[in-house]
Each structure stands twice: as C-alpha cells, then as structure tokens.
Design a protein around this motif. Structure first.
Motif, short mmCIF file in Angstrom:
data_model
loop_
_atom_site.label_atom_id
_atom_site.label_comp_id
_atom_site.label_asym_id
_atom_site.label_seq_id
_atom_site.Cartn_x
_atom_site.Cartn_y
_atom_site.Cartn_z
N LYS A 45 -2.69 7.33 0.68
CA LYS A 45 -1.39 7.91 0.35
C LYS A 45 -0.29 7.08 1.02
O LYS A 45 -0.35 6.79 2.21
CB LYS A 45 -1.32 9.36 0.82
CG LYS A 45 0.01 10.05 0.48
CD LYS A 45 0.01 11.51 0.88
CE LYS A 45 -0.88 12.34 0.00
NZ LYS A 45 -0.74 13.79 0.26
N GLN A 46 0.73 6.69 0.23
CA GLN A 46 1.84 5.91 0.74
C GLN A 46 3.08 6.79 0.87
O GLN A 46 3.46 7.49 -0.08
CB GLN A 46 2.14 4.74 -0.18
CG GLN A 46 1.01 3.73 -0.30
CD GLN A 46 1.41 2.50 -1.11
OE1 GLN A 46 2.59 2.18 -1.26
NE2 GLN A 46 0.41 1.81 -1.63
N ILE A 47 3.70 6.72 2.04
CA ILE A 47 4.89 7.53 2.32
C ILE A 47 5.96 6.65 2.96
O ILE A 47 5.64 5.82 3.83
CB ILE A 47 4.56 8.70 3.27
CG1 ILE A 47 3.57 9.66 2.61
CG2 ILE A 47 5.82 9.45 3.69
CD1 ILE A 47 3.05 10.73 3.54
N TYR A 48 7.19 6.82 2.53
CA TYR A 48 8.31 6.23 3.25
C TYR A 48 9.30 7.35 3.57
O TYR A 48 9.83 8.00 2.67
CB TYR A 48 9.02 5.14 2.43
CG TYR A 48 10.07 4.43 3.27
CD1 TYR A 48 9.69 3.50 4.22
CD2 TYR A 48 11.42 4.73 3.14
CE1 TYR A 48 10.63 2.87 5.02
CE2 TYR A 48 12.37 4.09 3.93
CZ TYR A 48 11.97 3.17 4.87
OH TYR A 48 12.91 2.55 5.67
N ARG A 49 9.51 7.59 4.83
CA ARG A 49 10.41 8.66 5.29
C ARG A 49 11.54 8.04 6.10
O ARG A 49 11.29 7.29 7.05
CB ARG A 49 9.63 9.66 6.14
CG ARG A 49 10.45 10.85 6.66
CD ARG A 49 10.62 11.91 5.61
NE ARG A 49 9.31 12.42 5.18
CZ ARG A 49 8.61 13.35 5.84
NH1 ARG A 49 9.06 13.86 6.98
NH2 ARG A 49 7.45 13.76 5.37
#
Length: 328
Positions: free
Chosen positions: A222-226
């Motif tokens: 899973k790829q996340i950018y926060r």
C-alpha cells in the motif's frame, strides 16, 4: 534585477558546453523568484526547453524513465504513474497550484531551494546565501525549519514533495556531466545535509545536466503520501510521510518510508524501516518506530511542535497502511 544574458540550447552537448559559466532554466518556477529578490544573480541563463527530455517511457526491467523536462502536471497525470506509483502522483498534486505544475519540470523540482525566510531576505545573514555570514534562523522565527540532520550553520529544510515520494520509491537520477559521461545517482545521495557547507544543496557540479529520473519496477504494498501543512492547499510541508508497506498475512513483510519538511533533504532512516519488518502491526510497535525516527530530533523554539506532530503523523500513516485505522 541584475542584468544577465540568455541563450537557448539546441541539444544536450550545446547546453552543457554553455553551462560552464551559466545556470540552466526550464520552467523557472523557483529560479525566477530568486532572481527577482536578488537571492540568486546568475550572469547567464541557458534555456533547455528545446532538449529531448520530455518523454515518460518504460525501462527494460519494467520500471519508468521520466525525462527531466516532463512537467509536474504531465507526470502526475501519466497512466503508468497513477497506476504503479500512485504515491508519486499524490505527492506532486500536493505540491503546488495547477499553474505552477504546468510549468515546473521534474529536473527543476529536484533542484528547488529552501523556503527559509532568512534565505529569501537579503537584509538578513544566511550561510546558505552568503557562507560565513551566520544563520539567523537558529535563534529567529524557525517554525518551518529542520528537526533532523541540521547543523549550527543551517537549519533550513528541503521544500519539495516529489523528491520525498521518489526517495521512498528508490529512484535514481540520471545526470550527464561536462565530460559527456552519464551517471546514475541514487536519489538518497543527490541532496546533501548542510554540515559546514549549507550553500551546497546537492551533488551537481558545473555543467551537470539532469536528464531523467529512473524509477525501479513497481513494488507490492500500500502506497500512502500524507502531508501536513498550514493550509489545505499550496503550502509547504510542516511534515510529510511517503510510505510503502506490504503485509504478509498478519505481519509486515516490507516497508519503505521517506519524510519531508524535517531536514535539509528528504529524510530516510533504514533502521526505522527495519523495525517494522516481520512484526505484527500494533500501536506499541508504531510508537517504537516513531521513537527511532525522532531519537536525535531537535527543535529550535518555534518548531518544537514538529517533534510530536511527526510522531502522530507517522503513527497515523502506519495504521492506515496496515489497515489498523488512520487515527493516531
């Protein structure tokens, strides 16, 4: 504004030959602002927009080659980027207004300079702008400044979003040098910490031309950018996290994370990632990961809040990445 000369390069060899005593310009979204404020005053600009560096293509091993003149808008919208590297697309879209993304280029984005207030104010001392003059931010207003990797010479932060995602993705930067040779540099080695020479942002030397960014084949997880910022859009990160986390049953099988808004370069700590691998997700585990990341963090007054903020953001991202819930 100081007078300067302007020339257009017709090909790479022409650009590199002219750049020995000049500065490249493509989109100009950062450089022109710095010239107007007299923070940078190049004698000559070499326009590289005619070069054949505007394509996105698949590499032999299934990765992606993003030309240095690909605009941020085109990169974020590319089907392969959105499908296989969604974190990169999200990071770019979080970085600026549509008008700026339409002009800003991949190579130029990597080279953008800090948004430290004192760097931009020529009436103030700044070691990055004028080596040896001092760092006003150390004891001044330093709300957006570094908590990791800083030095007594400089506590500025790297302002970009794209490079943070690319760091977590293990990107490599393709550079053609003045000698005509092409080299690949891991993005983690491209940007520099300030040390005693904060005027040096990256490893580029006179004539070096960024020609592309190479992304490895897509990885599972899973790829996340926060990104946490002062307003909902078009603001630089107080803290950002790019994370790729893969689960194998109930345990974490791999993790890659990079952080923005915390240091003079996109920050990555292998020890932080190693703590996650082989473990079952839990609030206790995520707390220990945050402790490792922030073990040497230091605030300078106005930015003390970044330490607990980063802790909360990291824990929240890890909960979301492992389907534990996003609340921190």
């Amino acid at each position: 504004m100081k007078p300067f000369t302007y020339a257009r390069a017709n090909d790479r060899a022409d650009a590199i030959a002219q750049a020995a005593d000049a500065t490249y310009i493509a989109g100009g979204t950062n450089l022109l602002d710095l010239m107007k404020l007299e923070v940078m005053a190049p004698d000559k600009l070499v326009d590289i927009n005619r070069l054949d560096l505007s394509e996105i293509g698949v590499t032999d091993d299934g990765g992606l080659r993003i030309g240095a003149l690909v605009t941020n808008s085109d990169c974020a919208a590319a089907d392969r980027v959105r499908r296989d590297y969604p974190m990169l697309s999200r990071a770019i879209l979080a970085g600026a207004s549509g008008q700026l993304r339409n002009k800003a280029t991949t190579g130029g984005n990597l080279c953008q300079r800090t948004r430290c207030y004192y760097f931009y104010d020529t009436a103030m001392p700044c070691n990055k702008r004028e080596p040896g003059s001092g760092c006003q931010a150390l004891h001044g207003f330093n709300r957006i400044h570094a908590i990791l990797g800083a030095s007594d010479a400089c506590i500025a932060t790297y302002p970009g979003d794209m490079a943070v995602a690319m760091t977590a993705l293990d990107a490599q930067i393709e550079i053609e040098g003045a000698d005509g040779e092409t080299r690949l540099v891991p993005i983690e080695e491209f940007h520099l910490l300030p040390g005693d020479h904060p005027e040096k942002d990256n490893i580029l030397t006179a004539g070096d031309l960024i020609t592309a960014v190479i992304l490895p084949p897509p990885v599972e997880g899973k790829q996340i950018y926060r990104k946490v910022r002062d307003r909902a859009s078009y603001a630089f990160a107080l803290c950002s996290v790019a994370a790729i986390v893969k689960m194998d049953g109930e345990t974490i099988s791999s993790a890659a994370m990079a952080f923005g808004g915390l240091a003079h370069k996109p920050w990555r700590d292998p020890d932080v990632e190693a703590l996650l691998v082989g473990e079952k997700p839990s609030t206790d585990l995520f707390g220990r990961v945050a402790d490792q990341l922030l073990a040497e963090a230091k605030g300078y007054g106005s930015n003390d809040f970044k330490i607990p903020l980063t802790r909360r953001v990291l824990i929240s991202v890890l909960k979301e990445a492992t389907d534990q819930g996003a609340s921190a």
